[in-house]
Design a protein around this motif. Sequence first.
Motif, PDB file in Angstrom:
ATOM      1  N   LYS A 123      10.755   0.455   5.307  1.00 54.48           N
ATOM      2  CA  LYS A 123      11.412   0.233   6.601  1.00 54.48           C
ATOM      3  C   LYS A 123      11.433  -1.248   6.961  1.00 54.48           C
ATOM      4  N   VAL A 171      10.696  -1.733  -3.378  1.00 51.27           N
ATOM      5  CA  VAL A 171       9.337  -1.815  -2.824  1.00 51.27           C
ATOM      6  C   VAL A 171       8.443  -0.929  -3.691  1.00 51.27           C
ATOM      7  N   GLU A 190      15.511   7.371   6.546  1.00 50.95           N
ATOM      8  CA  GLU A 190      14.762   7.437   5.286  1.00 50.95           C
ATOM      9  C   GLU A 190      15.316   8.593   4.457  1.00 50.95           C
ATOM     10  N   LYS A 244       4.406  -3.564   2.826  1.00 47.04           N
ATOM     11  CA  LYS A 244       4.350  -2.540   1.770  1.00 47.04           C
ATOM     12  C   LYS A 244       5.273  -1.373   2.104  1.00 47.04           C
ATOM     13  N   THR A 245       5.940  -1.428   3.244  1.00 45.29           N
ATOM     14  CA  THR A 245       6.788  -0.298   3.632  1.00 45.29           C
ATOM     15  C   THR A 245       8.276  -0.639   3.460  1.00 45.29           C
TER      16      THR A 245
END
Lengths: 418, 427
Positions: free
Chosen positions: B153, B251, B323, B150-151
């Motif tokens: 990264k 995402v 990010e 779910k991330t």
Amino acid sequence: MHSYKKFELSNGLRVIHLEDKSRTTIVLNTLYNVGARDESPNRTGFAHLFEHLMFSGSANVPLFDKEVEEAGGQNNAFTTNEITNYHLVMPRENIETAFWLESDRMKSLNINEKSLSVQRGVVVEEFKQRCYNAPFGFLWHHIRKIVYSQSPYRWPTIGESIEHIETASLEEVQAFYNQFYGPQNAIVSVVGDISLNQTKLLCEKWFGDIKKLESANQNNYLQEKKPSSRRFLESLDVSPNPAVFLVWRGPVFLDPRSINLDLFAELLGGSDVSPLQLELVKSKQLLNAAECFYMRGLAEGLFVLYGIMNDGVSHLTCEKALLDVCKSLFLPSSTLKKSMQGCINRQLSHLLFEAVQPMQLAQKLCYYENAGDLEGINKEVSHLENASLKAVLTDASATLTDESVSVIYYHPKKNDRL
Amino acid sequence: MTDYRSIKPITKNIVSLNAPPIEITKTLGGYPLYISETKSTGVVQIELFWGKGSFHQKQAFQSSLAGDLIFAGTKKRKEVEIIQLFDHLGATHQTETLFMGSSIVLRCMKKHFEKVFSWLLENASAACYPEQEVASAILVHSASLERQQKTSKYWALRKSMEKLYGPNHPLTRFGNTDDCQKINSACLLNYRKKHLPISDCMLFLSGDIDKEIVAKTNAIMSPYPGGDFSVPTFQHCFNLPIDNTVIKHKVANTNQVSLQMVAHISPKNIKEKHAFTLLNMCLGGYFGSQLMQVLREEKGLTYGVSSYFQPAFKDFTWTIAGEFNSTNTQESFETIDMIFQNLRDTIMPLETLNKIKQYYAGQFRSGFDGPFAMNSKVQHLLLQGLDIDYFETVLPSIWAISPKDLNHLANNYLHKESFIHVLAGDT
């Protein structure tokens, strides 16, 4: 036993020295007695934002990090609800640079609109990274909101909302610095291959001429009564797995009962075969993760117990299962007595390993001094050795009650942004 | 009168390591043994190390779960019984599986060393991976993977590596939740028997080690014939042709973008490897790097951006990652390209290079401090096939690198066309 020495400069700066000749580096740690609890409710996240600004240069050090790096050192900082901590780790031959840097920003930080504007942007991105884009990223927002309603512990260190950070002004930054960043509101520890004499000389030279603040932080905060009935909150989260978090307020850092709650957390969930893991994750397979810990704080502690559920397990089932396992330990048994000895041994072993890590030690020395009992660091072993199962269970059952629990249910968010 | 604060203290350059010589001995039974700095700490760390890792697994998650579940039970004992003894003696254990190596690390008080070490060997050598424990671990592992997925990264890393090396390469065995379900007791047992037998390990003892502990080690190891430790000899590996299109992976429920750029690097020799280290430091290897200074400290576009090398067989994957707010990705790519160009077009001032060298030297030397620091260093030597005195040569080699060397390297390797570009998250 840690053979530290403590002395105080005439401006009120307290210094703790601990020699360790086995290292090639020296840690200079500075703790300021200021944290998120000192913020105004409409400027939450400010203490943390200010921590970022402490790296923006000072009167004689335009580029803080450049000087650290040129000396072969490294540095970092963190903010909690109660303190702000900065550390510098320097090669022993260049330690004076650390004193120069740390004292210059205590004496005359260079606060300007440009650095404030940049750091506001950085912290906003940090907020998004930590909170919006990670499973359970808003957990501490929710915990603090549900456990407290009036106390300044009701918001997390990162801040209640991004807007509070975006609107922080230069005047507010300057006022915060003037109020909290001075010698009698700070504690310095120096750990490594450096003598006490040398430490005293360097402290006098670099910190000795810094003026006192008008007054040190008195740490007077609103003491909020503990909840007398169950509190409840529900939230959506990016985590694909639902979860239940249970939180209780508990005794302060220096209260011996806090050590007992720490030990209870270890008994309940501190091992791969602790009751929490064994019953709920491995045997009944209700949960795919379960943990508990006691977060000891200066004004109060928080006991957190949580489970992340497998498919088909309801929140109510999870909450009940967590509470049942927890309560099943309240009555002493021979098995529990044996487990307790294991917990004590693990914690003793942990303390011995910690003793060879200078940075952790430097931070801990400052923390104990700030809490008001530096010698407490040398009492940890005897506290553990003298801990009794009866007292641990008594304190746990008195703290972890149905009436005082705060409950958070997490539900998976649908993919509404796809 | 000049304020003394305006004159910065004189600093000395860190030019040599002067660490104790690395000496690998053998136990009486023939196991390679490394003993690190002795100090009266009252605690001992025991590490069993194998030159086998995820590279050797046949299916995703096989190597890590074989390590994680090493104390999940034997034919004689259940997991509870095994762990409870460790717990009771205050011993903590952890397992680590890397691409090229695996470890079991146990820490305990010195007085419990004998019991703890015997117990470790007895149970690790007979681990049989009971089905119930495996099933439970799979549930935990799958759920943890679902959360990772779910991330942004996670996807930025995965997509970039898959694009660089292809989806079926040993470096890209990320696996999905259905791969977790394929793990069973038999496949873990096969992996342990083939790759993690006690006879193949090397021993690391650190902390409060004295003659008595060494004698006990010899005695405890005596029922286990060994001496078969080996490390794989890795060759250079190849990547796929670089396609410069920016790969975007959406995402759900994210409001940032994870930016990742990767390139495959194969240094020609040790000197070039050291020069790469410095070029990477300058680019994004520390707080004072250009990526951090420009993207974070000047523009406030990110909380963190960095560059680093990941081992890829005998070579490296050079990664830039950070990010960003989705509206800032174009500016971020352009800024990174501008930094590349500056490094290519300008010879770095010697003062700047010396600052980087000094920072690197300080971190490098402090990495050898403390009773538990040396194990990973020795393992690095073994896995990379480096000489035993290699670490003593690092700082002199680093200080010998010139600004021209770095400029030459930048011109050869720092081109946006050499990197895969990925954006994952709120694209």
